[in-house]
Design a protein around this motif. Structure first.
Motif: not given
Length: 211
Positions: A112-117, A90-101
Motif C-alpha cells: 500500500x501507499x498512504x501519504x508518504x508511507x 515498521x515504517x508507519x502506522x495506519x489508524x482506524x478508519x484511515x485509508x491507503x491505496x
C-alpha cells in the motif's frame, strides 16, 4: 503527530488507470494491482474492446472512486511494514478508519501507499472491495469545490430560497448532507447553507498513515 489526509480525485484515477491499460497492451504487468486488475481484465475480455478506448470503458459502472482503496478497521492502528512479514521493520502506522491505496497483493498482505508511507499491511486489517464504498461514506469527508464562476448559497434546498451569500470558483466546503439535487454544506467559518450539486465537484478525503 498530526495525521494527514488522503485526497481522492476520480479524474486523476481515470488517468492512472488508462495509463495502466496502455502498458498492459505492451507487456504483462509484473504485479497484479488489486481492484484495478479486475476492471482492466473486464475491458480486455469485452468483445468490443478493440473498438473502445480504455479511458471511455472506465467511465462505466465498473469504475468506482474507491476501486483500489483499503480502509483500516482496527481497534487503534495497524503497522505498515517494510516487507510482507510480521518480523519486518515498521515504517508507519495506519489508524482506524484511515485509508491507503492498494498497489498489489502478496499472499495475505497488501502493498500500500498512504501519504508518504509505502509498505505492507496484513489484508485482514483492511476493508476492500464491495464493502469499502459503504464504509467510505461513513468515515470519509466529502469536499465540494465550486466549478462555476459564482455559486449561490441558499438558506434551503430550493431555487426559490433566500440567497445567503455568493462563493467564487475554486471555493471548497464540507458536504454534510446530500438532498436530491442539493448539498448541505459547511464553510471554514462554520456557516452553513445549500448549493446546487451540478455546480460543484466532489471528492472524498480520508486520514492517512503516519511515519
Amino acid at each position: 503527530m498530526t495525521r494527514t489526509t488522503r485526497k481522492i480525485a476520480l479524474g486523476c484515477m481515470v488517468g492512472t488507470l488508462a495509463f495502466a491499460g496502455q502498458m498492459n497492451t505492451a507487456k504483462a504487468a509484473e504485479r497484479p494491482v488489486a481492484g484495478i486488475d479486475v476492471v482492466l481484465s473486464a475491458f480486455y475480455e469485452n468483445e468490443d474492446s478493440t473498438n473502445l478506448n480504455v479511458r471511455d470503458f472506465l467511465k462505466t459502472d465498473l469504475l468506482s472512486e474507491f476501486t483500489d482503496l483499503g480502509i483500516a478497521q482496527v481497534s487503534n492502528y495497524v503497522n505498515v511494514r517494510e516487507k510482507a512479514s510480521e518480523g519486518s521493520k515498521i515504517v508507519g502506522k495506519l489508524y482506524n478508519n484511515a485509508a491507503a491505496t492498494i498497489l498489489a497483493e502478496k499472499g495475505d498482505w497488501y502493498q500500500v501507499i498512504s501519504g508518504t508511507v509505502t509498505g505492507y499491511i496484513k489484508a485482514d486489517y483492511l476493508t476492500t472491495g464491495d464493502k469499502v464504498e459503504e464504509l467510505a461514506d461513513q468515515v470519509g469527508t466529502k469536499i465540494a469545490t465550486v466549478n462555476t464562476t459564482t455559486l449561490k448559497v441558499r438558506e434551503k434546498a430550493s431555487p426559490e430560497s433566500r440567497v445567503l451569500t455568493l462563493v467564487p470558483v475554486g471555493e471548497e466546503m464540507v458536504v454534510n448532507k446530500e438532498k436530491k439535487e442539493w448539498l448541505k454544506v459547511t464553510f471554514t467559518d462554520g456557516s452553513t447553507g445549500y448549493v446546487a450539486a451540478d455546480y460543484v465537484d466532489i471528492r472524498t478525503e480520508f486520514d492517512e498513515a503516519i511515519s
